[in-house]
Write a protein that holds these residues in place. Structure first.
Motif, PDB file in Angstrom:
ATOM      1  N   THR A 182       0.800  -1.228   0.000  1.00 38.18           N
ATOM      2  CA  THR A 182       0.000   0.000   0.000  1.00 38.18           C
ATOM      3  C   THR A 182       0.830   1.274   0.000  1.00 38.18           C
ATOM      4  O   THR A 182       0.327   2.341  -0.363  1.00 38.18           O
ATOM      5  N   GLY A 183       2.074   1.158   0.460  1.00 39.61           N
ATOM      6  CA  GLY A 183       2.910   2.352   0.565  1.00 39.61           C
ATOM      7  C   GLY A 183       2.703   3.102   1.867  1.00 39.61           C
ATOM      8  O   GLY A 183       3.327   4.149   2.080  1.00 39.61           O
ATOM      9  N   PHE A 184       1.838   2.560   2.755  1.00 39.40           N
ATOM     10  CA  PHE A 184       1.546   3.219   4.027  1.00 39.40           C
ATOM     11  C   PHE A 184       1.728   2.230   5.172  1.00 39.40           C
ATOM     12  O   PHE A 184       0.992   1.243   5.250  1.00 39.40           O
ATOM     13  N   PRO A 185       2.682   2.470   6.065  1.00 41.60           N
ATOM     14  CA  PRO A 185       2.891   1.544   7.173  1.00 41.60           C
ATOM     15  C   PRO A 185       1.791   1.664   8.222  1.00 41.60           C
ATOM     16  O   PRO A 185       1.382   2.774   8.576  1.00 41.60           O
ATOM     17  N   PRO A 186       1.286   0.548   8.738  1.00 45.61           N
ATOM     18  CA  PRO A 186       0.347   0.592   9.867  1.00 45.61           C
ATOM     19  C   PRO A 186       1.002   1.247  11.077  1.00 45.61           C
ATOM     20  O   PRO A 186       2.227   1.394  11.145  1.00 45.61           O
ATOM     21  N   LYS A 187       0.184   1.618  12.051  1.00 49.02           N
ATOM     22  CA  LYS A 187       0.658   2.409  13.185  1.00 49.02           C
ATOM     23  C   LYS A 187       1.846   1.767  13.907  1.00 49.02           C
ATOM     24  O   LYS A 187       2.840   2.433  14.175  1.00 49.02           O
ATOM     25  N   GLY A 188       1.753   0.472  14.212  1.00 47.94           N
ATOM     26  CA  GLY A 188       2.829  -0.189  14.947  1.00 47.94           C
ATOM     27  C   GLY A 188       4.139  -0.153  14.198  1.00 47.94           C
ATOM     28  O   GLY A 188       5.200   0.126  14.775  1.00 47.94           O
ATOM     29  N   LEU A 189       4.089  -0.428  12.912  1.00 46.58           N
ATOM     30  CA  LEU A 189       5.300  -0.398  12.091  1.00 46.58           C
ATOM     31  C   LEU A 189       5.818   1.024  11.929  1.00 46.58           C
ATOM     32  O   LEU A 189       7.031   1.253  11.936  1.00 46.58           O
ATOM     33  N   ALA A 190       4.902   1.983  11.794  1.00 47.90           N
ATOM     34  CA  ALA A 190       5.318   3.386  11.663  1.00 47.90           C
ATOM     35  C   ALA A 190       6.099   3.839  12.891  1.00 47.90           C
ATOM     36  O   ALA A 190       7.092   4.572  12.781  1.00 47.90           O
ATOM     37  N   GLU A 191       5.678   3.379  14.065  1.00 50.77           N
ATOM     38  CA  GLU A 191       6.388   3.731  15.295  1.00 50.77           C
ATOM     39  C   GLU A 191       7.789   3.126  15.309  1.00 50.77           C
ATOM     40  O   GLU A 191       8.751   3.771  15.753  1.00 50.77           O
ATOM     41  N   VAL A 192       7.914   1.894  14.828  1.00 51.43           N
ATOM     42  CA  VAL A 192       9.229   1.255  14.736  1.00 51.43           C
ATOM     43  C   VAL A 192      10.128   2.034  13.783  1.00 51.43           C
ATOM     44  O   VAL A 192      11.309   2.297  14.073  1.00 51.43           O
ATOM     45  N   MET A 193       9.591   2.419  12.652  1.00 44.81           N
ATOM     46  CA  MET A 193      10.359   3.161  11.657  1.00 44.81           C
ATOM     47  C   MET A 193      10.821   4.509  12.208  1.00 44.81           C
ATOM     48  O   MET A 193      11.936   4.960  11.930  1.00 44.81           O
ATOM     49  N   ILE A 226      13.917  -3.098   5.366  1.00 45.15           N
ATOM     50  CA  ILE A 226      14.794  -2.047   4.846  1.00 45.15           C
ATOM     51  C   ILE A 226      14.133  -1.347   3.669  1.00 45.15           C
ATOM     52  O   ILE A 226      14.235  -0.121   3.509  1.00 45.15           O
ATOM     53  N   ASP A 227      13.413  -2.094   2.836  1.00 39.85           N
ATOM     54  CA  ASP A 227      12.774  -1.516   1.655  1.00 39.85           C
ATOM     55  C   ASP A 227      11.674  -0.519   2.003  1.00 39.85           C
ATOM     56  O   ASP A 227      11.424   0.417   1.241  1.00 39.85           O
ATOM     57  N   VAL A 228      10.986  -0.711   3.137  1.00 37.93           N
ATOM     58  CA  VAL A 228       9.897   0.211   3.474  1.00 37.93           C
ATOM     59  C   VAL A 228      10.385   1.415   4.280  1.00 37.93           C
ATOM     60  O   VAL A 228       9.613   2.351   4.514  1.00 37.93           O
ATOM     61  N   LEU A 229      11.655   1.395   4.687  1.00 38.32           N
ATOM     62  CA  LEU A 229      12.206   2.564   5.373  1.00 38.32           C
ATOM     63  C   LEU A 229      12.372   3.717   4.395  1.00 38.32           C
ATOM     64  O   LEU A 229      12.625   3.511   3.198  1.00 38.32           O
ATOM     65  N   ASP A 230      12.271   4.923   4.898  1.00 46.18           N
ATOM     66  CA  ASP A 230      12.598   6.081   4.090  1.00 46.18           C
ATOM     67  C   ASP A 230      14.062   6.008   3.684  1.00 46.18           C
ATOM     68  O   ASP A 230      14.919   5.597   4.464  1.00 46.18           O
ATOM     69  N   ARG A 231      14.383   6.388   2.470  1.00 48.12           N
ATOM     70  CA  ARG A 231      15.738   6.270   1.945  1.00 48.12           C
ATOM     71  C   ARG A 231      16.771   7.041   2.768  1.00 48.12           C
ATOM     72  O   ARG A 231      17.952   6.710   2.759  1.00 48.12           O
ATOM     73  N   GLU A 232      16.328   8.077   3.467  1.00 44.74           N
ATOM     74  CA  GLU A 232      17.266   8.889   4.248  1.00 44.74           C
ATOM     75  C   GLU A 232      17.166   8.608   5.750  1.00 44.74           C
ATOM     76  O   GLU A 232      17.786   9.308   6.538  1.00 44.74           O
ATOM     77  N   ALA A 233      16.422   7.580   6.129  1.00 44.52           N
ATOM     78  CA  ALA A 233      16.136   7.333   7.547  1.00 44.52           C
ATOM     79  C   ALA A 233      17.386   7.037   8.358  1.00 44.52           C
ATOM     80  O   ALA A 233      17.489   7.449   9.524  1.00 44.52           O
ATOM     81  N   ILE A 234      18.347   6.312   7.801  1.00 47.04           N
ATOM     82  CA  ILE A 234      19.528   5.923   8.582  1.00 47.04           C
ATOM     83  C   ILE A 234      20.806   6.520   7.998  1.00 47.04           C
ATOM     84  O   ILE A 234      21.905   6.020   8.259  1.00 47.04           O
ATOM     85  N   GLU A 235      20.661   7.588   7.250  1.00 47.72           N
ATOM     86  CA  GLU A 235      21.842   8.251   6.679  1.00 47.72           C
ATOM     87  C   GLU A 235      22.760   8.747   7.801  1.00 47.72           C
ATOM     88  O   GLU A 235      22.332   9.455   8.705  1.00 47.72           O
ATOM     89  N   GLY A 236      24.019   8.344   7.743  1.00 49.74           N
ATOM     90  CA  GLY A 236      24.995   8.765   8.737  1.00 49.74           C
ATOM     91  C   GLY A 236      24.931   8.026  10.052  1.00 49.74           C
ATOM     92  O   GLY A 236      25.696   8.320  10.977  1.00 49.74           O
ATOM     93  N   THR A 237      24.040   7.037  10.178  1.00 49.53           N
ATOM     94  CA  THR A 237      23.878   6.299  11.435  1.00 49.53           C
ATOM     95  C   THR A 237      24.897   5.166  11.543  1.00 49.53           C
ATOM     96  O   THR A 237      24.978   4.333  10.632  1.00 49.53           O
ATOM     97  N   PRO A 238      25.656   5.084  12.632  1.00 50.83           N
ATOM     98  CA  PRO A 238      26.568   3.952  12.822  1.00 50.83           C
ATOM     99  C   PRO A 238      25.771   2.654  12.982  1.00 50.83           C
ATOM    100  O   PRO A 238      24.755   2.632  13.675  1.00 50.83           O
ATOM    101  N   VAL A 239      26.243   1.596  12.338  1.00 52.59           N
ATOM    102  CA  VAL A 239      25.534   0.320  12.371  1.00 52.59           C
ATOM    103  C   VAL A 239      26.512  -0.818  12.639  1.00 52.59           C
ATOM    104  O   VAL A 239      27.574  -0.883  12.014  1.00 52.59           O
TER     105      VAL A 239
END
Length: 213
Positions: free
Chosen positions: A61-72, A100-113
């Motif tokens: 759908t392109g829209f994460p449900p509430k629980g997943l949106a909170e995780v993201m 990873i595919d449903v995350l925003d492309r810039e969500a973890i930019e610069g984040t140490p992993v």
């Protein structure tokens, strides 16, 4: 100073899961390392298995449900990530990649992993470097140099005496702690403080002393 936010992503399918066991060991070691440096942590563990249906719905759908949106949102706000996946067909699991595919492309930019992976045999140990690391590099995250792979032989009584999993865990955790502590130190510097432009001591005298050297 607020606590350092660490989000742990575990993509294990079974329960109990060796993927979660590795994620927990990595997390404990990172927490202990940061605590020894005086850095407080706020850790959030996410079992992607619990969000599998929501991840698929978000893909459709392109829209994460509430629980997943909170995780993201937690992932995007994290100061560091620990990401562990089982290896299926020589690469990361479909569940892991789908998240990873449903995350925003810039969500973890610069984040140490800190990257981790599990499989039945050591034959898949290179999957971290040829499959998982490029995925996070593509997203402009900052994976630490050491990834931790654990095969079935790395668990059980006496396993560490044969295959020193904890040594690899310690090294990777130290690298993530170094990255987190370095970012924390930078954040503590006030760019408008006298120290930032007058040098150590925060006085014009110290500035002149530096110029005279």
């Amino acid at each position: 100073m607020s606590a350092t936010r660490i989000v742990v992503l575990s993509a294990g399918i079974s329960e109990p899961s060796s993927t979660r066991l590795l994620a927990d060991r990595l997390t404990r070691t990172v927490i202990d390392d940061l605590a020894s440096r005086g850095v407080e942590t706020d850790v959030s563990v996410v079992e992607l298995r619990d969000h599998a249906h929501d991840i698929m719905n978000a893909m459709l759908t392109g829209f994460p449900p509430k629980g997943l949106a909170e995780v993201m949102e937690r992932v995007a706000a994290a100061d560091a990530l620990i990401a562990v996946t089982p290896i299926f067909s020589t690469s990361y699991s479909g569940l892991f990649k789908s998240f990873i595919d449903v995350l925003d492309r810039e969500a973890i930019e610069g984040t140490p992993v800190l990257l981790g992976a599990t499989a039945g045999t050591p034959r898949h140990s290179l999957a971290i470097d040829y499959a998982i690391r490029p995925l996070f590099t593509y997203l402009h995250a900052e994976p630490v140099s050491t990834g931790v792979f654990a095969a079935a032989d790395d668990w059980g009584q006496g396993a560490d005496s044969v295959a020193p999993l904890q040594k690899r865990v310690d090294r990777a955790a130290r690298e993530l702690a170094d990255a987190v502590a370095g970012r924390t130190a930078v954040e503590r510097v006030d760019p408008f403080s006298p120290e930032s432009y007058l040098g150590e001591g925060g006085s014009f005298e110290s500035l002149l002393e530096g110029l005279g050297r």
